[in-house]
Design a protein around this motif. Structure first.
Motif, PDB file in Angstrom:
ATOM      1  N   GLY A  24       0.815  -1.208   0.000  1.00 26.47           N
ATOM      2  CA  GLY A  24       0.000   0.000   0.000  1.00 26.47           C
ATOM      3  C   GLY A  24       0.852   1.261   0.000  1.00 26.47           C
ATOM      4  O   GLY A  24       0.557   2.222  -0.723  1.00 26.47           O
ATOM      5  N   ILE A  25       1.904   1.256   0.803  1.00 24.33           N
ATOM      6  CA  ILE A  25       2.819   2.405   0.813  1.00 24.33           C
ATOM      7  C   ILE A  25       3.478   2.566  -0.552  1.00 24.33           C
ATOM      8  O   ILE A  25       3.642   3.687  -1.050  1.00 24.33           O
ATOM      9  CB  ILE A  25       3.881   2.223   1.916  1.00 24.33           C
ATOM     10  CG1 ILE A  25       3.208   2.201   3.300  1.00 24.33           C
ATOM     11  CG2 ILE A  25       4.921   3.332   1.855  1.00 24.33           C
ATOM     12  CD1 ILE A  25       4.150   1.868   4.432  1.00 24.33           C
ATOM     13  N   ARG A  26       3.828   1.448  -1.162  1.00 28.16           N
ATOM     14  CA  ARG A  26       4.454   1.511  -2.490  1.00 28.16           C
ATOM     15  C   ARG A  26       3.486   2.080  -3.533  1.00 28.16           C
ATOM     16  O   ARG A  26       3.898   2.848  -4.418  1.00 28.16           O
ATOM     17  CB  ARG A  26       4.928   0.123  -2.904  1.00 28.16           C
ATOM     18  CG  ARG A  26       5.729   0.121  -4.212  1.00 28.16           C
ATOM     19  CD  ARG A  26       6.482  -1.170  -4.418  1.00 28.16           C
ATOM     20  NE  ARG A  26       5.566  -2.320  -4.444  1.00 28.16           N
ATOM     21  CZ  ARG A  26       5.520  -3.250  -3.513  1.00 28.16           C
ATOM     22  NH1 ARG A  26       6.317  -3.162  -2.445  1.00 28.16           N
ATOM     23  NH2 ARG A  26       4.681  -4.264  -3.603  1.00 28.16           N
ATOM     24  N   LEU A  27       2.197   1.744  -3.420  1.00 31.53           N
ATOM     25  CA  LEU A  27       1.210   2.308  -4.341  1.00 31.53           C
ATOM     26  C   LEU A  27       1.087   3.816  -4.158  1.00 31.53           C
ATOM     27  O   LEU A  27       0.930   4.562  -5.138  1.00 31.53           O
ATOM     28  CB  LEU A  27      -0.148   1.647  -4.112  1.00 31.53           C
ATOM     29  CG  LEU A  27      -0.286   0.196  -4.572  1.00 31.53           C
ATOM     30  CD1 LEU A  27      -1.615  -0.392  -4.109  1.00 31.53           C
ATOM     31  CD2 LEU A  27      -0.167   0.099  -6.085  1.00 31.53           C
ATOM     32  N   ASP A  79      -4.798   3.823 -16.387  1.00 27.64           N
ATOM     33  CA  ASP A  79      -5.217   2.491 -16.829  1.00 27.64           C
ATOM     34  C   ASP A  79      -4.618   2.151 -18.188  1.00 27.64           C
ATOM     35  O   ASP A  79      -4.135   1.039 -18.405  1.00 27.64           O
ATOM     36  CB  ASP A  79      -6.747   2.418 -16.907  1.00 27.64           C
ATOM     37  CG  ASP A  79      -7.393   2.055 -15.568  1.00 27.64           C
ATOM     38  OD1 ASP A  79      -6.772   1.267 -14.821  1.00 27.64           O
ATOM     39  OD2 ASP A  79      -8.485   2.547 -15.278  1.00 27.64           O
ATOM     40  N   VAL A  80      -4.653   3.105 -19.103  1.00 22.74           N
ATOM     41  CA  VAL A  80      -4.120   2.857 -20.446  1.00 22.74           C
ATOM     42  C   VAL A  80      -2.619   2.597 -20.384  1.00 22.74           C
ATOM     43  O   VAL A  80      -2.097   1.692 -21.044  1.00 22.74           O
ATOM     44  CB  VAL A  80      -4.432   4.053 -21.368  1.00 22.74           C
ATOM     45  CG1 VAL A  80      -3.672   3.937 -22.681  1.00 22.74           C
ATOM     46  CG2 VAL A  80      -5.928   4.146 -21.633  1.00 22.74           C
ATOM     47  N   SER A  81      -1.916   3.383 -19.578  1.00 22.33           N
ATOM     48  CA  SER A  81      -0.459   3.212 -19.500  1.00 22.33           C
ATOM     49  C   SER A  81      -0.066   1.887 -18.868  1.00 22.33           C
ATOM     50  O   SER A  81       1.000   1.342 -19.168  1.00 22.33           O
ATOM     51  CB  SER A  81       0.159   4.369 -18.699  1.00 22.33           C
ATOM     52  OG  SER A  81      -0.186   4.286 -17.323  1.00 22.33           O
ATOM     53  N   LEU A 136     -10.834   8.383  -2.743  1.00 18.68           N
ATOM     54  CA  LEU A 136      -9.940   8.522  -3.895  1.00 18.68           C
ATOM     55  C   LEU A 136     -10.137   7.404  -4.911  1.00 18.68           C
ATOM     56  O   LEU A 136     -10.020   7.627  -6.121  1.00 18.68           O
ATOM     57  CB  LEU A 136      -8.484   8.554  -3.422  1.00 18.68           C
ATOM     58  CG  LEU A 136      -8.075   9.824  -2.657  1.00 18.68           C
ATOM     59  CD1 LEU A 136      -6.718   9.639  -2.004  1.00 18.68           C
ATOM     60  CD2 LEU A 136      -8.045  11.030  -3.589  1.00 18.68           C
ATOM     61  N   THR A 137     -10.414   6.197  -4.451  1.00 19.29           N
ATOM     62  CA  THR A 137     -10.625   5.090  -5.386  1.00 19.29           C
ATOM     63  C   THR A 137     -11.983   5.177  -6.068  1.00 19.29           C
ATOM     64  O   THR A 137     -12.246   4.422  -7.011  1.00 19.29           O
ATOM     65  CB  THR A 137     -10.530   3.728  -4.659  1.00 19.29           C
ATOM     66  OG1 THR A 137     -11.421   3.730  -3.528  1.00 19.29           O
ATOM     67  CG2 THR A 137      -9.105   3.463  -4.182  1.00 19.29           C
ATOM     68  N   THR A 184      -5.925   4.696  -8.447  1.00 19.57           N
ATOM     69  CA  THR A 184      -6.227   3.869  -9.628  1.00 19.57           C
ATOM     70  C   THR A 184      -5.380   2.609  -9.624  1.00 19.57           C
ATOM     71  O   THR A 184      -5.875   1.511  -9.927  1.00 19.57           O
ATOM     72  CB  THR A 184      -5.972   4.676 -10.908  1.00 19.57           C
ATOM     73  OG1 THR A 184      -6.737   5.893 -10.886  1.00 19.57           O
ATOM     74  CG2 THR A 184      -6.369   3.878 -12.149  1.00 19.57           C
ATOM     75  N   LEU A 185      -4.113   2.737  -9.271  1.00 15.02           N
ATOM     76  CA  LEU A 185      -3.248   1.557  -9.165  1.00 15.02           C
ATOM     77  C   LEU A 185      -3.735   0.628  -8.055  1.00 15.02           C
ATOM     78  O   LEU A 185      -3.644  -0.601  -8.183  1.00 15.02           O
ATOM     79  CB  LEU A 185      -1.812   1.997  -8.891  1.00 15.02           C
ATOM     80  CG  LEU A 185      -1.133   2.831  -9.985  1.00 15.02           C
ATOM     81  CD1 LEU A 185       0.251   3.300  -9.520  1.00 15.02           C
ATOM     82  CD2 LEU A 185      -1.011   2.037 -11.283  1.00 15.02           C
TER      83      LEU A 185
END
Length: 267
Positions: free
Chosen positions: A7-10, A112-114, A181-182, A236-237
């Motif tokens: 989660g921190i990495r996201l 999402d596209v990337s 946010l999500t 989004t991630l």
């Protein structure tokens, strides 16, 4: 611990993504700046008119002797301004997401596209999307208010109220911030609010690893404005880590029986 670290990495990856795509960073700043200017103007007006409003609301204190009248109205003025400031902090993210719905939807789509496997967005007019977003935000804010009252009351418990309750408060705030946010990415996948909450609770460590650092950063003035684009990208991630491509949740078979993928677009 692995989910917490993920989660921190996201959270970090979201900020890194917008910094690598500078145009989208500036694009995502606009709604937060607009909201900040609006809130700043409202708080300045509140500070300017709070004394008059307090005097108008307490005519019974006109005959009180000094200094009690001044102390009483001064306390009410401070409470009113503090309440307005607290309301601004609590609602800033929700209002920013509502104001910037088209901006952040485009930003989430670009992420999402990337990353590949972008879902098709909902085939709804803009006013319907704004109405749905406002309704979901209001439902979240009601839950935040209920938790806020409970934690405020628990804060009066000796020792626990000064140690455990603040930690719980940060966790609760982090969860609801992640939920807000999500909402952009979940709404693109047409996932209803109740299902979003279930999914985030199911990976609570991952959710808190993303949301709690953001809450801590948002405590610093103006930082929330600078971090909003990256926060939406990171959210989004986070959604992508909870759901496979094209917005189909992971099936959860029971007793080895095959389970059809859920389709949130069905009524």
């Amino acid at each position: 611990m692995r989910d917490l670290a993920s989660g921190i990495r996201l959270f970090v990856d979201g900020q890194r993504w917008v910094l690598r795509h500078g145009r989208w960073f500036g694009f995502g700043l606009l709604p937060a700046l607009i909201t900040l200017v609006g809130y700043a103007g409202a708080l300045v007006a509140l500070a300017f008119w709070a004394d008059d409003a307090t005097a108008w609301a307490t005519p019974f204190a006109d005959d009180w002797d000094s200094p009690w009248r001044g102390l009483f109205r001064g306390l009410l003025t401070a409470v009113a301004f503090g309440g307005g400031l607290l309301l601004a902090v609590i609602s800033f993210t929700a209002v920013t997401l509502l104001v910037g719905q088209p901006f952040y939807e485009s930003l989430a789509e670009r992420v999402d596209v990337s990353e590949g496997g972008a879902p098709d967005g909902p085939d709804l007019p803009l006013w319907r999307e704004l109405l749905q977003s406002a309704r979901d935000s209001l439902r979240v804010l009601v839950r935040v208010a209920i938790w806020g009252v409970l934690l405020f009351a628990a804060g009066f418990i000796p020792v626990v109220g000064q140690t455990v309750v603040p930690a719980i408060g940060f966790c609760v705030s982090g969860y609801f911030l992640a939920l807000e946010l999500t909402g952009v990415a979940f709404q693109r996948r047409e996932v209803p609010l109740r299902e979003r909450m279930r999914m985030l609770r199911g990976r609570m460590a991952l959710t808190l690893g993303f949301g709690v650092p953001l809450i801590l950063c948002f405590l610093v003035p103006l930082v929330s404005v600078l971090l909003m684009p990256g926060a939406v990208a990171g959210a989004t991630l986070l959604v992508r880590s909870l759901m496979p491509p094209q917005g189909v949740p992971e099936p959860r078979p029971e007793s080895g029986a095959p389970v059809e993928p859920l389709d949130f677009r069905k009524p």
